[in-house]
Design a protein around this motif. Structure first.
Motif, PDB file in Angstrom:
ATOM      1  N   GLN A  70      29.659  46.554  57.441  1.00  0.00           N
ATOM      2  CA  GLN A  70      30.596  45.456  57.697  1.00  0.00           C
ATOM      3  C   GLN A  70      32.029  45.870  57.368  1.00  0.00           C
ATOM      4  O   GLN A  70      32.976  45.486  58.070  1.00  0.00           O
ATOM      5  N   GLN A  71      32.188  46.656  56.306  1.00  0.00           N
ATOM      6  CA  GLN A  71      33.535  47.108  55.936  1.00  0.00           C
ATOM      7  C   GLN A  71      34.152  47.939  57.070  1.00  0.00           C
ATOM      8  O   GLN A  71      35.357  47.886  57.305  1.00  0.00           O
ATOM      9  N   MET A  72      33.290  48.683  57.787  1.00  0.00           N
ATOM     10  CA  MET A  72      33.787  49.510  58.894  1.00  0.00           C
ATOM     11  C   MET A  72      33.905  48.734  60.205  1.00  0.00           C
ATOM     12  O   MET A  72      34.288  49.293  61.220  1.00  0.00           O
ATOM     13  N   GLY A  73      33.526  47.442  60.176  1.00  0.00           N
ATOM     14  CA  GLY A  73      33.714  46.638  61.379  1.00  0.00           C
ATOM     15  C   GLY A  73      32.477  46.469  62.237  1.00  0.00           C
ATOM     16  O   GLY A  73      32.567  46.003  63.380  1.00  0.00           O
ATOM     17  N   TYR A  74      31.306  46.838  61.711  1.00  0.00           N
ATOM     18  CA  TYR A  74      30.060  46.627  62.450  1.00  0.00           C
ATOM     19  C   TYR A  74      29.475  45.261  62.114  1.00  0.00           C
ATOM     20  O   TYR A  74      29.692  44.719  61.028  1.00  0.00           O
ATOM     21  N   PHE A  75      28.701  44.727  63.039  1.00  0.00           N
ATOM     22  CA  PHE A  75      27.832  43.590  62.760  1.00  0.00           C
ATOM     23  C   PHE A  75      26.488  44.162  62.312  1.00  0.00           C
ATOM     24  O   PHE A  75      26.194  45.334  62.573  1.00  0.00           O
ATOM     25  N   THR A  76      25.681  43.350  61.641  1.00  0.00           N
ATOM     26  CA  THR A  76      24.416  43.868  61.099  1.00  0.00           C
ATOM     27  C   THR A  76      23.275  42.900  61.354  1.00  0.00           C
ATOM     28  O   THR A  76      23.487  41.679  61.437  1.00  0.00           O
ATOM     29  N   ALA A  77      22.078  43.476  61.467  1.00  0.00           N
ATOM     30  CA  ALA A  77      20.850  42.692  61.619  1.00  0.00           C
ATOM     31  C   ALA A  77      19.804  43.263  60.671  1.00  0.00           C
ATOM     32  O   ALA A  77      19.583  44.484  60.657  1.00  0.00           O
ATOM     33  N   VAL A  78      19.196  42.399  59.875  1.00  0.00           N
ATOM     34  CA  VAL A  78      18.186  42.814  58.892  1.00  0.00           C
ATOM     35  C   VAL A  78      16.851  42.197  59.272  1.00  0.00           C
ATOM     36  O   VAL A  78      16.783  40.996  59.575  1.00  0.00           O
ATOM     37  N   LEU A  79      15.793  42.998  59.260  1.00  0.00           N
ATOM     38  CA  LEU A  79      14.436  42.460  59.437  1.00  0.00           C
ATOM     39  C   LEU A  79      13.721  42.547  58.097  1.00  0.00           C
ATOM     40  O   LEU A  79      13.539  43.643  57.561  1.00  0.00           O
ATOM     41  N   ALA A  91      22.334  48.187  68.274  1.00  0.00           N
ATOM     42  CA  ALA A  91      22.637  49.403  69.044  1.00  0.00           C
ATOM     43  C   ALA A  91      21.870  50.594  68.492  1.00  0.00           C
ATOM     44  O   ALA A  91      21.590  51.559  69.210  1.00  0.00           O
ATOM     45  N   ALA A  92      21.527  50.567  67.192  1.00  0.00           N
ATOM     46  CA  ALA A  92      20.725  51.616  66.545  1.00  0.00           C
ATOM     47  C   ALA A  92      20.145  51.008  65.274  1.00  0.00           C
ATOM     48  O   ALA A  92      20.669  50.009  64.761  1.00  0.00           O
ATOM     49  N   ILE A  93      19.069  51.622  64.774  1.00  0.00           N
ATOM     50  CA  ILE A  93      18.320  50.996  63.669  1.00  0.00           C
ATOM     51  C   ILE A  93      17.984  52.046  62.615  1.00  0.00           C
ATOM     52  O   ILE A  93      17.583  53.175  62.939  1.00  0.00           O
ATOM     53  N   THR A  94      18.118  51.656  61.330  1.00  0.00           N
ATOM     54  CA  THR A  94      17.732  52.521  60.221  1.00  0.00           C
ATOM     55  C   THR A  94      16.729  51.773  59.339  1.00  0.00           C
ATOM     56  O   THR A  94      16.347  50.640  59.638  1.00  0.00           O
ATOM     57  N   THR A  95      16.321  52.431  58.243  1.00  0.00           N
ATOM     58  CA  THR A  95      15.399  51.787  57.303  1.00  0.00           C
ATOM     59  C   THR A  95      15.946  51.930  55.893  1.00  0.00           C
ATOM     60  O   THR A  95      16.676  52.873  55.601  1.00  0.00           O
ATOM     61  N   GLN A 146      25.338  56.827  55.571  1.00  0.00           N
ATOM     62  CA  GLN A 146      24.192  56.276  56.316  1.00  0.00           C
ATOM     63  C   GLN A 146      24.696  55.608  57.600  1.00  0.00           C
ATOM     64  O   GLN A 146      24.101  55.761  58.671  1.00  0.00           O
ATOM     65  N   VAL A 147      25.807  54.866  57.497  1.00  0.00           N
ATOM     66  CA  VAL A 147      26.403  54.240  58.690  1.00  0.00           C
ATOM     67  C   VAL A 147      26.848  55.321  59.674  1.00  0.00           C
ATOM     68  O   VAL A 147      26.567  55.244  60.876  1.00  0.00           O
ATOM     69  N   ARG A 148      27.523  56.356  59.173  1.00  0.00           N
ATOM     70  CA  ARG A 148      28.032  57.406  60.068  1.00  0.00           C
ATOM     71  C   ARG A 148      26.896  58.137  60.791  1.00  0.00           C
ATOM     72  O   ARG A 148      27.001  58.414  61.988  1.00  0.00           O
ATOM     73  N   LEU A 174      30.581  52.778  68.289  1.00  0.00           N
ATOM     74  CA  LEU A 174      31.827  52.441  67.592  1.00  0.00           C
ATOM     75  C   LEU A 174      31.743  51.069  66.926  1.00  0.00           C
ATOM     76  O   LEU A 174      30.917  50.228  67.309  1.00  0.00           O
ATOM     77  N   PRO A 175      32.583  50.838  65.908  1.00  0.00           N
ATOM     78  CA  PRO A 175      32.622  49.521  65.251  1.00  0.00           C
ATOM     79  C   PRO A 175      32.772  48.400  66.275  1.00  0.00           C
ATOM     80  O   PRO A 175      33.425  48.561  67.309  1.00  0.00           O
ATOM     81  N   GLY A 176      32.144  47.267  65.951  1.00  0.00           N
ATOM     82  CA  GLY A 176      32.068  46.148  66.899  1.00  0.00           C
ATOM     83  C   GLY A 176      30.648  45.971  67.390  1.00  0.00           C
ATOM     84  O   GLY A 176      30.250  44.873  67.776  1.00  0.00           O
ATOM     85  N   ALA A 177      29.866  47.072  67.340  1.00  0.00           N
ATOM     86  CA  ALA A 177      28.446  47.005  67.707  1.00  0.00           C
ATOM     87  C   ALA A 177      27.638  46.479  66.511  1.00  0.00           C
ATOM     88  O   ALA A 177      28.154  46.357  65.404  1.00  0.00           O
TER      89      ALA A 177
END
Length: 387
Positions: free
Chosen positions: A32-41, A75-79, A296-298, A10-13
């Motif tokens: 971010q619009q949905m309320g998630y934080f993000t990490a980029v490598l 909490a989960a990772i995409t590319t 992609q977020v969903r 859920l958003p917040g992660a």
């Protein structure tokens, strides 16, 4: 998926993304619009996604410490690009859910494997031959010429591709490509290029965007048109159905784009797939009730998927570095934005270079005729050739 099962996040992660280009940037904005934080490598300190993310890990894609930190934060990772090392995705998948999975990305990274997958899924491909040895080169038959020799790996936007008309040209082209693994594809009489974007959840639910009609120039996408009548309805249904079977066959989780050629006889052959959102889907940010990045977020967060709806006819123009002046001076954005239904997206890249994707402009409006007229006016203002 990776080795770990998908749970709803859920958003917040924090959601992680491998790669910091413009696709990562638009994913980060949607998350971010949905309320998630993000990490980029991404190793580039000025990467478009890294600069707008909550966390930017400036390490190489195979750096063990960087990968461990991305897994710790996320909490989960995409590319966001298909040339991310599949092995890095496997390492991450041992720790956190990863979508799309390494196996699907690895297939998309290799044209020979990709064509074999399409064939397994019953989707027609252009006649082709894999060339990895001098023996395979010698065995090529004349009915595959003229053709396009493509490197099996690491090709994008027309790079790693050579047109050949004779066996001598083919041999010279293979030498020129350093005799790496290649695929020779027969050149076919094309009347159009189209693409389909689907999103598939871990539970197998699948939704799709309308078929996109694409115009490429010098191997780079120039214009995408999405509206009623952009392609014959039976052909559109066939393209959507083929894309879904390709995603199904991969057990895919995430957003997948498949590109097709429409041939002179009205048939469809598949060209290639991208295991990520796609340049031809950027219009969805402004013309649909959900964008490809929302989906992609969903898919990454295990949220429900609902069928996206196109609410306006749209035409998207790619904005390449060629449109900037010799000294980097900007195009006349004020004049472009005076046009009704003009949506400007610039990617925050420092330097404009010829062929470099600097942004896109989407035109939306109440009717196809009005959108086309506005898009042609925008193209004229920007110095983009009419279409």
């Amino acid at each position: 998926m990776g080795t770990r099962e998908m749970k709803t996040i859920l958003p917040g992660a924090t959601l992680g993304v491998m790669g910091g280009g413009q696709l990562g940037r638009m994913f980060v904005h949607a998350a971010q619009q949905m309320g998630y934080f993000t990490a980029v490598l991404d190793p580039d300190p000025t990467s478009p996604a890294g600069r707008v993310s909550h966390h930017h890990l400036q390490t190489g894609y195979e750096d063990p410490q960087g990968l461990a930190e991305l897994a710790r934060l996320s909490a989960a990772i995409t590319t966001e690009f298909e040339n991310v090392p599949a092995q890095a995705l496997r390492q991450l998948a041992a720790l956190k859910p990863v979508a799309p999975g390494a196996d699907a990305v690895a297939i998309a990274q290799d044209r020979a494997q990709e064509k074999a997958h399409f064939t397994r899924c019953g989707v027609p491909v252009a006649p082709n031959a894999v060339i990895e040895t001098p023996g395979q080169l010698a065995a090529v038959t004349n009915d595959l010429l003229p053709g396009i020799l493509k490197t099996a790996r690491l090709g994008y936007d027309g790079k790693g591709q050579v047109r050949v008309t004779t066996k001598a040209e083919l041999a010279a082209a293979w030498d020129g490509l350093k005799r790496v693994s290649c695929v020779l594809e027969k050149m076919l009489p094309l009347v159009a290029e189209v693409s389909v974007i689907v999103a598939r959840g871990a539970d197998g639910t699948m939704v799709n965007f309308p078929v996109q009609r694409n115009l490429h120039r010098a191997g780079i996408l120039a214009v995408t048109e999405v509206h009623e009548g952009n392609i014959e309805p039976a052909l559109a249904r066939q393209a959507v159905s083929a894309t879904k079977s390709i995603a199904e066959g991969l057990g895919y989780v995430g957003v997948l784009c498949v590109e097709f050629f429409v041939l002179a006889d009205g048939s469809l052959v598949v060209n290639e797939m991208a295991p990520r959102p796609h340049n031809s889907g950027h219009y969805s940010i402004d013309a649909c009730d959900q964008s490809q990045f929302d989906l992609q977020v969903r898919t990454l967060a295990g949220l429900p998927l609902t069928q996206p709806r196109l609410h306006s006819p749209s035409i998207m123009l790619n904005l390449l570095g060629d449109l900037w002046g010799q000294h980097g001076e900007s195009p006349a954005w004020d004049r472009v934005l005076a046009l009704p239904g003009a949506h400007l997206h610039l990617y925050g890249k420092h330097e404009a270079k010829p062929g470099r994707k600097m942004g896109h402009l989407t035109l939306t409006g109440p009717s196809v005729a009005e959108v086309r007229q506005t898009a042609l006016a925008a193209a004229a203002l920007l110095g983009i050739a009419p279409f």
